[in-house]
Design a protein around this motif. Structure first.
Motif, PDB file in Angstrom:
ATOM      1  N   THR A   1     -10.186  77.620 -49.700  1.00 33.49           N
ATOM      2  CA  THR A   1      -9.373  78.746 -49.251  1.00 33.49           C
ATOM      3  C   THR A   1     -10.223  79.733 -48.466  1.00 33.49           C
ATOM      4  O   THR A   1      -9.792  80.263 -47.445  1.00 33.49           O
ATOM      5  N   ARG A   2     -11.437  79.961 -48.913  1.00 29.67           N
ATOM      6  CA  ARG A   2     -12.336  80.885 -48.206  1.00 29.67           C
ATOM      7  C   ARG A   2     -12.643  80.388 -46.794  1.00 29.67           C
ATOM      8  O   ARG A   2     -12.716  81.171 -45.848  1.00 29.67           O
ATOM      9  N   GLN A   3     -12.837  79.082 -46.659  1.00 30.05           N
ATOM     10  CA  GLN A   3     -13.099  78.515 -45.332  1.00 30.05           C
ATOM     11  C   GLN A   3     -11.882  78.683 -44.422  1.00 30.05           C
ATOM     12  O   GLN A   3     -12.023  78.996 -43.239  1.00 30.05           O
ATOM     13  N   LEU A   4     -10.687  78.450 -44.946  1.00 24.38           N
ATOM     14  CA  LEU A   4      -9.460  78.636 -44.165  1.00 24.38           C
ATOM     15  C   LEU A   4      -9.310  80.091 -43.724  1.00 24.38           C
ATOM     16  O   LEU A   4      -8.943  80.370 -42.586  1.00 24.38           O
ATOM     17  N   ILE A   5      -9.599  80.999 -44.624  1.00 24.27           N
ATOM     18  CA  ILE A   5      -9.516  82.428 -44.289  1.00 24.27           C
ATOM     19  C   ILE A   5     -10.539  82.766 -43.213  1.00 24.27           C
ATOM     20  O   ILE A   5     -10.237  83.482 -42.247  1.00 24.27           O
ATOM     21  N   ALA A   6     -11.744  82.247 -43.330  1.00 21.95           N
ATOM     22  CA  ALA A   6     -12.792  82.499 -42.334  1.00 21.95           C
ATOM     23  C   ALA A   6     -12.400  81.933 -40.973  1.00 21.95           C
ATOM     24  O   ALA A   6     -12.604  82.581 -39.933  1.00 21.95           O
ATOM     25  N   GLN A   7     -11.814  80.739 -40.963  1.00 25.68           N
ATOM     26  CA  GLN A   7     -11.360  80.139 -39.708  1.00 25.68           C
ATOM     27  C   GLN A   7     -10.250  80.982 -39.076  1.00 25.68           C
ATOM     28  O   GLN A   7     -10.239  81.202 -37.866  1.00 25.68           O
ATOM     29  N   ALA A   8      -9.318  81.445 -39.889  1.00 28.62           N
ATOM     30  CA  ALA A   8      -8.215  82.266 -39.377  1.00 28.62           C
ATOM     31  C   ALA A   8      -8.747  83.572 -38.800  1.00 28.62           C
ATOM     32  O   ALA A   8      -8.294  84.024 -37.743  1.00 28.62           O
TER      33      ALA A   8
ATOM     34  N   ALA B   1     -11.766  84.063 -37.560  1.00 29.36           N
ATOM     35  CA  ALA B   1     -12.495  83.731 -36.332  1.00 29.36           C
ATOM     36  C   ALA B   1     -11.520  83.520 -35.172  1.00 29.36           C
ATOM     37  O   ALA B   1     -11.767  83.978 -34.050  1.00 29.36           O
ATOM     38  N   ARG B   2     -10.407  82.854 -35.444  1.00 28.21           N
ATOM     39  CA  ARG B   2      -9.382  82.654 -34.405  1.00 28.21           C
ATOM     40  C   ARG B   2      -8.776  83.982 -33.977  1.00 28.21           C
ATOM     41  O   ARG B   2      -8.538  84.218 -32.799  1.00 28.21           O
ATOM     42  N   GLU B   3      -8.521  84.846 -34.950  1.00 31.19           N
ATOM     43  CA  GLU B   3      -7.946  86.155 -34.644  1.00 31.19           C
ATOM     44  C   GLU B   3      -8.900  86.971 -33.770  1.00 31.19           C
ATOM     45  O   GLU B   3      -8.475  87.603 -32.789  1.00 31.19           O
ATOM     46  N   GLU B   4     -10.181  86.950 -34.077  1.00 35.92           N
ATOM     47  CA  GLU B   4     -11.172  87.669 -33.274  1.00 35.92           C
ATOM     48  C   GLU B   4     -11.250  87.088 -31.859  1.00 35.92           C
ATOM     49  O   GLU B   4     -11.341  87.832 -30.880  1.00 35.92           O
ATOM     50  N   ALA B   5     -11.214  85.770 -31.765  1.00 42.46           N
ATOM     51  CA  ALA B   5     -11.263  85.125 -30.448  1.00 42.46           C
ATOM     52  C   ALA B   5     -10.029  85.486 -29.625  1.00 42.46           C
ATOM     53  O   ALA B   5     -10.142  85.786 -28.432  1.00 42.46           O
TER      54      ALA B   5
END
Length: 167
Positions: free
Chosen positions: A4-11, A13-17
């Protein structure tokens, strides 16, 4: 297994991009000119006119000048659109950029069906051989290697825009 932490981190990162996309598009621009060098137009990715340059001889175009300026501005807009997609693709990746193209309905000019496919490898080699003084690619193979000065002169005049890629 993705946590779940990895999914949150990916989300995140996408939001920042995605937040950076607007500033990338704001920095995108395109410039085009007519074949005679009488008109040059630069626009941003939103179509805002940044620069219009007319040669003194452009006055001789008469009624054709307005039409030519519009055509050159459209070419500059295609260049700006491609520049914007290129910048976004570096940030978000090719797949996400393609999805943006599909959602906006504005395909990258490099993907246009009527776009010039560029030159073939054979044509490039033939032109290179001609520039280096050989009549044909076979003659180039038989002739001695060009001097370093000839090769330097070739690369100084080389136009990378003559090569072709989607991005």
């Amino acid at each position: 297994m993705i946590t779940t932490r990895q999914l949150i981190a990916q989300a995140r990162a996408r939001e920042e991009a995605m937040a950076k996309v607007d500033s990338l598009l704001a920095s995108a621009s395109g410039t085009a000119h007519d074949i005679d060098g009488q008109v040059e137009v630069t626009v941003d990715a939103r179509g805002k006119l940044l620069r219009l340059w007319l040669a003194p001889t452009a006055v001789n175009l008469g009624d054709r000048l307005g039409t030519l300026v519009v055509e050159i501005a459209q070419a500059a807009m295609r260049e700006a659109t491609q520049d914007g997609y290129n910048k976004v693709a570096l940030l978000l990746g090719e797949d996400m950029t393609y999805l943006i193209e599909r959602m906006t309905g504005v395909p990258a000019p490099a993907r246009a069906e009527d776009d010039d496919p560029g030159m073939t490898v054979e044509e490039f080699q033939r032109l290179r051989a001609e520039r280096l003084g050989a009549a044909t690619p076979l003659a180039a193979e038989r002739s001695p290697a060009p001097s370093p000065e000839d090769e330097d002169a070739y690369w100084e005049s080389f136009d990378p825009a003559s090569l072709r890629s989607d991005r």
